[in-house]
Design a protein around this motif. Structure first.
Motif, PDB file in Angstrom:
ATOM      1  N   SER A  40       0.828  -1.198   0.000  1.00  0.00           N
ATOM      2  CA  SER A  40       0.000   0.000   0.000  1.00  0.00           C
ATOM      3  C   SER A  40       0.869   1.257   0.000  1.00  0.00           C
ATOM      4  CB  SER A  40      -0.913  -0.004   1.226  1.00  0.00           C
ATOM      5  OG  SER A  40      -1.722   1.138   1.249  1.00  0.00           O
ATOM      6  N   GLY A  41       0.626   2.136  -0.940  1.00  0.00           N
ATOM      7  CA  GLY A  41       1.368   3.381  -1.036  1.00  0.00           C
ATOM      8  C   GLY A  41       2.741   3.276  -1.648  1.00  0.00           C
ATOM      9  N   LYS A  42       3.088   2.082  -2.132  1.00  0.00           N
ATOM     10  CA  LYS A  42       4.414   1.882  -2.720  1.00  0.00           C
ATOM     11  C   LYS A  42       4.293   1.411  -4.161  1.00  0.00           C
ATOM     12  CE  LYS A  42       6.838   0.856   1.590  1.00  0.00           C
ATOM     13  NZ  LYS A  42       7.772  -0.074   2.280  1.00  0.00           N
TER      14      LYS A  42
END
Length: 120
Positions: A40-42
């Motif tokens: 998540s978020g990467k």
């Protein structure tokens, strides 16, 4: 072409999971296969790959010694055995296929992903 990944789930740190990816609509034995993941978020990152023969594999440094990629060409399936899981392995895992005649090219086909969550 369809790549159907499965086997994800919730596991405690130190545990194991085995992911599977069944391919259809292509001549599986002519394709190199890879596993990627995206936390998540990467950005999505490479995890492991295996050549069409099954004899050559390579791994991201972060998973070497813990993960093993394998394939069964008779079953059109590639596997990712994940041992000694860590919380930082938490991600959506994707399988992908690339023509064996283009080993330095991009992966052409992608599966839908399976969620792996490792609790501490």
């Amino acid at each position: 072409v369809q790549l159907q990944a499965s086997g994800g789930g919730l596991v405690q740190a130190g545990g194991s999971l085995r992911l599977s990816c069944v391919a259809s609509g292509l001549t599986f034995s002519r394709y190199d296969m890879g596993w990627f993941r995206q936390a998540s978020g990467k950005e999505r990152e490479f995890v492991a790959a295996i050549r069409w023969t099954g004899r050559t594999t390579n791994y991201a440094d972060s998973v070497k010694g813990r993960f093993t990629i394998s394939r069964d060409n008779a079953k059109n399936t590639v596997y990712l055995q994940m041992n000694s899981l860590k919380p930082e392995d938490t991600a959506v895992y994707y399988c992908a296929a690339r023509g064996s005649w283009n080993p330095r090219g991009d992966y052409s086909y992608w599966g839908q992903g399976t969620q792996v969550t490792v609790s501490s």
